[in-house]
Every structure is written in C-alpha cells, then in structure tokens.
Design a protein around this motif. Structure first.
Motif, mmCIF file in Angstrom:
data_model
loop_
_atom_site.group_PDB
_atom_site.id
_atom_site.type_symbol
_atom_site.label_atom_id
_atom_site.label_comp_id
_atom_site.label_asym_id
_atom_site.label_seq_id
_atom_site.Cartn_x
_atom_site.Cartn_y
_atom_site.Cartn_z
ATOM 1 N N LEU A 51 0.827 -1.205 0.000
ATOM 2 C CA LEU A 51 0.000 0.000 0.000
ATOM 3 C C LEU A 51 0.861 1.254 0.000
ATOM 4 O O LEU A 51 1.758 1.401 0.826
ATOM 5 C CB LEU A 51 -0.927 -0.005 1.226
ATOM 6 C CG LEU A 51 -1.999 1.086 1.280
ATOM 7 C CD1 LEU A 51 -2.976 0.935 0.109
ATOM 8 C CD2 LEU A 51 -2.763 1.019 2.606
ATOM 9 N N LEU A 55 -1.851 6.595 0.671
ATOM 10 C CA LEU A 55 -3.136 5.953 0.909
ATOM 11 C C LEU A 55 -3.253 5.475 2.347
ATOM 12 O O LEU A 55 -4.321 5.575 2.970
ATOM 13 C CB LEU A 55 -3.317 4.781 -0.059
ATOM 14 C CG LEU A 55 -3.505 5.141 -1.531
ATOM 15 C CD1 LEU A 55 -3.596 3.878 -2.381
ATOM 16 C CD2 LEU A 55 -4.734 6.021 -1.742
ATOM 17 N N ALA A 59 -6.181 6.798 4.961
ATOM 18 C CA ALA A 59 -7.083 5.941 5.733
ATOM 19 C C ALA A 59 -6.965 6.224 7.226
ATOM 20 O O ALA A 59 -7.967 6.250 7.953
ATOM 21 C CB ALA A 59 -6.784 4.472 5.437
ATOM 22 N N ARG A 86 -15.190 8.385 -2.612
ATOM 23 C CA ARG A 86 -14.411 7.195 -2.914
ATOM 24 C C ARG A 86 -13.073 7.633 -3.507
ATOM 25 O O ARG A 86 -13.009 8.610 -4.261
ATOM 26 C CB ARG A 86 -15.152 6.289 -3.895
ATOM 27 C CG ARG A 86 -16.488 5.771 -3.368
ATOM 28 C CD ARG A 86 -17.189 4.920 -4.413
ATOM 29 N NE ARG A 86 -17.440 5.667 -5.635
ATOM 30 C CZ ARG A 86 -17.942 5.151 -6.747
ATOM 31 N NH1 ARG A 86 -18.239 3.853 -6.785
ATOM 32 N NH2 ARG A 86 -18.146 5.897 -7.816
ATOM 33 N N VAL A 89 -7.863 4.426 -7.112
ATOM 34 C CA VAL A 89 -6.617 3.684 -6.913
ATOM 35 C C VAL A 89 -6.233 2.951 -8.186
ATOM 36 O O VAL A 89 -7.083 2.644 -9.036
ATOM 37 C CB VAL A 89 -6.730 2.683 -5.740
ATOM 38 C CG1 VAL A 89 -6.987 3.410 -4.431
ATOM 39 C CG2 VAL A 89 -7.813 1.640 -6.014
ATOM 40 N N ILE A 130 -12.819 5.256 1.173
ATOM 41 C CA ILE A 130 -11.562 5.581 1.853
ATOM 42 C C ILE A 130 -11.270 4.573 2.953
ATOM 43 O O ILE A 130 -10.140 4.098 3.106
ATOM 44 C CB ILE A 130 -11.623 7.012 2.431
ATOM 45 C CG1 ILE A 130 -11.722 8.040 1.300
ATOM 46 C CG2 ILE A 130 -10.417 7.292 3.307
ATOM 47 C CD1 ILE A 130 -11.918 9.461 1.769
ATOM 48 N N VAL A 133 -9.604 1.215 1.799
ATOM 49 C CA VAL A 133 -8.344 1.187 1.057
ATOM 50 C C VAL A 133 -7.313 0.275 1.703
ATOM 51 O O VAL A 133 -6.673 -0.550 1.034
ATOM 52 C CB VAL A 133 -7.770 2.620 0.932
ATOM 53 C CG1 VAL A 133 -6.316 2.587 0.486
ATOM 54 C CG2 VAL A 133 -8.588 3.427 -0.068
ATOM 55 N N GLU A 134 -7.142 0.385 3.014
ATOM 56 C CA GLU A 134 -6.068 -0.366 3.663
ATOM 57 C C GLU A 134 -6.364 -1.859 3.783
ATOM 58 O O GLU A 134 -5.479 -2.632 4.176
ATOM 59 C CB GLU A 134 -5.770 0.223 5.037
ATOM 60 C CG GLU A 134 -6.951 0.292 5.973
ATOM 61 C CD GLU A 134 -6.610 1.083 7.232
ATOM 62 O OE1 GLU A 134 -5.412 1.194 7.563
ATOM 63 O OE2 GLU A 134 -7.545 1.582 7.886
ATOM 64 N N ILE A 145 -0.729 -1.100 -4.442
ATOM 65 C CA ILE A 145 -1.878 -0.203 -4.641
ATOM 66 C C ILE A 145 -1.396 1.227 -4.447
ATOM 67 O O ILE A 145 -0.823 1.561 -3.404
ATOM 68 C CB ILE A 145 -3.016 -0.514 -3.660
ATOM 69 C CG1 ILE A 145 -3.445 -1.974 -3.773
ATOM 70 C CG2 ILE A 145 -4.206 0.400 -3.930
ATOM 71 C CD1 ILE A 145 -4.416 -2.410 -2.684
ATOM 72 N N PRO A 147 -2.326 5.653 -5.432
ATOM 73 C CA PRO A 147 -3.379 6.556 -5.905
ATOM 74 C C PRO A 147 -3.358 6.636 -7.427
ATOM 75 O O PRO A 147 -2.282 6.618 -8.043
ATOM 76 C CB PRO A 147 -2.989 7.910 -5.285
ATOM 77 C CG PRO A 147 -2.075 7.581 -4.153
ATOM 78 C CD PRO A 147 -1.356 6.331 -4.563
#
Length: 552
Positions: A51, A55, A59, A86, A89, A130, A133-134, A145, A147
């Motif tokens: 990640l 991002l 989060a 949202r 990504v 959001i 994401v993690e 992943i 942005p």
C-alpha cells in the motif's frame, strides 16, 4: 496525525554559503542538517508493503480525524476523491497478469463495494471507499496499490498567429492539395467548459466532442482545453476539431483510442504527468501516445513548465547519517511558501519499474523542524521507485524537502518535481532534464515556450535531455497570448500549454494547404523553417527553434 514518530528532527539554523544551481533563495534561507540518528524501521513503517504511503495516511486520517480532514489531505497530496467520497486507486498485480489474476482483483474490489473503472495495461483502476483502502491488499494477486495518477495542466485571438507567420499563409490563400478532404485535429484535455458558447466565432461553427469524464465535457468547470482549442482554430481555421476529455488514466487511454478511431491527423496535448515513468519514453502514458503515433497521428505535446521546480542528482550522504546532502552541509531543499499554498513533492529514482532500492521523502517546517508531510513507500523489488508527499502551508515561510535512504545497495540518481498552487522559490533546482511525461516519448513532438513579444525562452519552460540522452524539446512556440477563455479569466495564456496547440495548428495548416506533401514532409518543412535560437542546431532549450511557417 504524526504522533507515531518519535519526535521531529532538529537542525541548526544557518545561512547558505554557496548555491550549486540556478535559483537563489530569499536571503536568510536556513541550512538544514538532519543530525539525529533515524528512528528504527518499526516506528517508520505503518502500512503494508502493498500500500502506497499516501493511501495509508489517508485511511488513518479518515479514521482518527474524520472525513473533512481526510479530504483536505487528499487535496494536498494529489489523491482523487469522487463525489461519493471514494478514492481512485491503481492496482498492480502481484503475480503474472492473467484472466484469473484480473478476476481476483475485480472480486476483491467488489467485495469492499468498490467499482472497477477500467484497465491500464496490466493494472486495474478502481474507486473504493476511503475506509476500505487499507484492507484491499490481502490476496496474493494484488502486488501494489497506489493513488490513481493525476495529469497537471501545462498552462498558461493568439498573437502567435502573426509571430509564427501563420497569418502569411492564411492571407495568401493558395492551396496545393489533391483533394478537399479536411484535416482533423484532436484536442485531448481535462475539460472544455464553455466551448459551445464560442462556436462560430473563436471556434468552428461545429466540433465533434466526446467526453470520457464522469462530469461531462466540461470536466467540472475546466476551461483549459477550450483555450487550447481556440489556439488550434486560430492557426488552422479550416481544420475540423475533435474534442475529448478524461479524468482517469484508463479514461485517458479510451480517449486516445477514440481519437484514433475518428481518423484525426494531429493530437494537441497540453498536460503532463509526474512519477509516471523513467523519462526515457517508457511508461503507461507513453504507451497511450505510441498507440496514436503508430496509427500515423502526429502527437504534439507540452514539454512542461518545470525548469524552475525540478531537481536531480545522485544520492550523496557525506555526513553518513542516511540523509541526502544537497551540499556538504545542507540536507534540505528549501522552498518559500505563502499561507494556504498547496505544495506537493514528487520523488523518483533510476530503478524502474520494480525497485529494490528504498528511499523516503519528508517535508519539514524550517522554523522548528516539525514534520509537515512524508512518504515512506516500500521498495522491496515489487513496487515502483516513487514517493510523493504534500500539505497546505499553515503559514507563510520556509519549508524544506529531505530525502532519506531507508534500505539501498547503491546511490541512485534522484529526481524531484515540485508542484504548488502559487509561484514559489525553490533553493536547489536543475533545469536540465525537467521534461514532464509524456514529452519524453519517442516519435512525439514536445514543445517549449517562448514569450511572443521577444522570443525569449520562458524561464519555466522544461528542458531536455531525456534520461536516455535524446534532445528535447523538438520545437518552441509562443505563449503569453490572448484567448477569449483566458481574457475572461483576467489574463493571457502562459505556459507550454499555450505553445503546443500553436504547433499542432501549424501542422494542420501546412497539411491543409500543401496536401501533396506527406505528413513526414510537412514536419520536415516545419523543422527546416524554424528560427534557430540558442545554440546552433537543435538544442535542449528551444529544440529546432521557434516555430515559423515561412522562415527567414
């Protein structure tokens, strides 16, 4: 937000004795020395190796401080969030890309109520909440992943028509062509707000427009493309215009494919991307450009506006503390900002495309050493060699950018681009090699900017060479010109954004009047008649010279 760090890094105040590059900072700019030993890795790495650091921070901020704070962070870090909150990504596969791997990625996105937006090569572009994401990066099919990247406008009745002597060809009226088939010019941009109000005047009576943007052809109020289209029409009033706009990287590819399907002869492109490739013509955006050039289309794009906001050098740690030394005593690149300025630093290095050399990026307050923003992506052989961090300046003053070697076996060549919402002064800059992507694409025409009144190269106009040694830009052309769109906004149109459509329009005009020439011959005429500026012959400032359709 930053409480997981031990404490800010202190540094002694001081003055810079010697600047090694072109731009001199304001008197009294501090000398940055990050002399505390770095904290252990466990206190630095909060996110998964799959990640992007931005991002992970987004989060965390959303969870701890709420959606409003998360939205502010996203805006300051070039992270796109849609009206439903949202985040966009780009998902890299963790295994060899296949139908099964793509299906697993799509299933993972949908499991968290996300929407897949499209494919970009082997990558999947998606919108996810959001808070989700993690958690996306669980399956082995997901490798990284980040942005979704955002393009930057290379901004700024055009005076360029007279300066480039397009007016002489228009007034002559002579035509040497075997048929009356029209020349078609595509203008690819983020938005064409207000274009319909200019039809039959500043634009042709009719144009063909196709939007790939969720907010329609206006792109949510973006007028940049409209101004570019005005310049093309000024230069080549007989050409048919095809307008296409986009929002995401996958939509960018779709828009390019649509323009190819419409049979356009030229594409005018006044946008640029950061951290999207090594600067040698390789990368996802470059691939889109090559789809057009392979189809026989002349791609004409902005060289970039980054000569004063670009820096590159080999990593050097003369003090032995893990931090890059800009000079033997200075470990920070100072930037002067005004209160409320958005500032984003983009860092990459020469270990594309899956990096095992791990470097990190930090931005500090010069007055007290407080950490303002950071990016600590993993690079363990599966991720790109990129970092990006941004913030909104809480006060007017000096801040500095620092680069730290986290885990590396060699001193890489570092490159940074700085983007801000208002003019700023960067302490250490390197104009050479400041091309924005995709100006580095082989087979495409990159255009630099000269002021229309005196042919002086604009100080911000990006310079070559490419990282593989090719001379760029290919031509230079006027900026600082009038368009109806920009006059309504209060000023002329500056930047390589204004220069590129002059060249695109010039190609269309020459091809329309001299249709007996092949497109290669048209380009040869264009280069041959350019007014040589700077060093004799093609150079990394002006290219072949300033655009002139008649020559002298």
């Amino acid at each position: 937000m930053m409480e997981f760090r031990k404490k800010p890094f202190p540094f002694p105040a001081g003055r810079i004795a010697l600047l090694l590059v072109a731009l001199v900072p304001a008197p009294g700019s501090p000398q940055a020395t990050l002399d505390e030993s770095p904290p252990p890795p466990a206190t630095l790495r909060r996110s998964s190796p799959s990640l992007d650091s931005r991002l992970a921070q987004l989060a965390e901020i959303d969870r701890r401080e709420g959606r409003e704070a998360a939205s502010r962070f996203a805006a300051a870090n070039a992270i796109a969030i849609d009206a439903r909150q949202r985040v966009r990504v780009l998902i890299h596969p963790g295994t060899a890309f296949s139908t099964g791997a793509e299906a697993a990625i799509v299933a993972r996105v949908r499991a968290f109520a996300g929407d897949v937006q499209g494919r970009v090569g082997d990558l999947v572009e998606a919108l996810v909440a959001i808070e989700a994401v993690e958690w996306l990066s669980g399956p082995r099919e997901i490798g990284w992943i980040e942005p979704g990247p955002l393009p930057v406008t290379m901004q700024v009745t055009s005076q360029g028509v007279a300066v480039t002597q397009a007016s002489a060809i228009l007034e002559d009226g002579a035509s040497y062509r075997p048929s009356a088939e029209p020349i078609r010019v595509g203008v690819l941009d983020g938005g064409f707000e207000g274009y319909s109000n200019l039809l039959g005047g500043e634009l042709p009576a009719s144009v063909t427009a196709r939007s790939f943007h969720p907010l329609g052809i206006g792109g949510g109020g973006v007028k940049h493309g409209t101004a570019c289209a005005e310049i093309v029409h000024d230069m080549a009033p007989e050409a048919e215009l095809y307008l296409a706009n986009f929002d995401t990287l996958s939509q960018h590819g779709e828009a390019v494919d649509w323009l190819v399907s419409q049979g356009v002869d030229v594409i005018s492109y006044s946008l640029g991307w950061y951290n999207a490739g090594p600067g040698d013509g390789r990368g996802m955006v470059n691939d889109h450009v090559r789809r057009a050039t392979t189809a026989g289309i002349e791609w004409v794009g902005s060289a970039g506006n980054d000569a004063e906001t670009h820096w590159e050098a080999d990593f050097s740690d003369t003090s032995g503390d893990g931090w890059h030394n800009y000079t033997s005593t200075d470990e920070g690149n100072t930037v002067s900002l005004r209160k409320g300025d958005v500032f984003i630093a983009f860092l990459n290095w020469d270990d594309w495309f899956q990096s095992s050399q791990d470097y990190d990026l930090y931005i500090f307050d010069s007055s007290n050493g407080r950490l303002m923003a950071f990016s600590e992506n993993y690079q363990d052989g599966s991720q790109p060699p990129t970092e990006a961090a941004g913030f909104v300046a809480p006060f007017s003053g000096n801040y500095f950018v620092a680069i730290r070697r986290f885990s590396a076996t060699r001193n890489v060549k570092l490159e940074t681009f700085f983007v801000t919402s208002s003019p700023n002064r960067v302490q250490y800059v390197v104009p050479e090699g400041s091309l924005a992507i995709p100006a580095d694409t082989d087979g495409a025409i990159a255009v630099g900017a000269t002021y229309w009144r005196d042919d002086a190269l604009e100080s911000f106009s990006s310079q070559g060479p490419t990282t593989d040694g090719r001379t760029k830009p290919d031509l230079s052309a006027p900026d600082g010109v009038d368009t109806a769109t920009y006059l309504a906004l209060g000023g002329p149109f500056f930047g390589t954004s204004a220069s590129a459509p002059h060249v695109a329009g010039a190609i269309a005009l020459l091809k329309a009047r001299f249709g007996i020439y092949s497109m290669d011959q048209v380009i040869e005429v264009l280069y041959g008649r350019a007014l040589d500026r700077g060093a004799a012959g093609k150079d990394n400032l002006y290219g072949e010279g300033r655009l002139d359709l008649v020559g002298r």
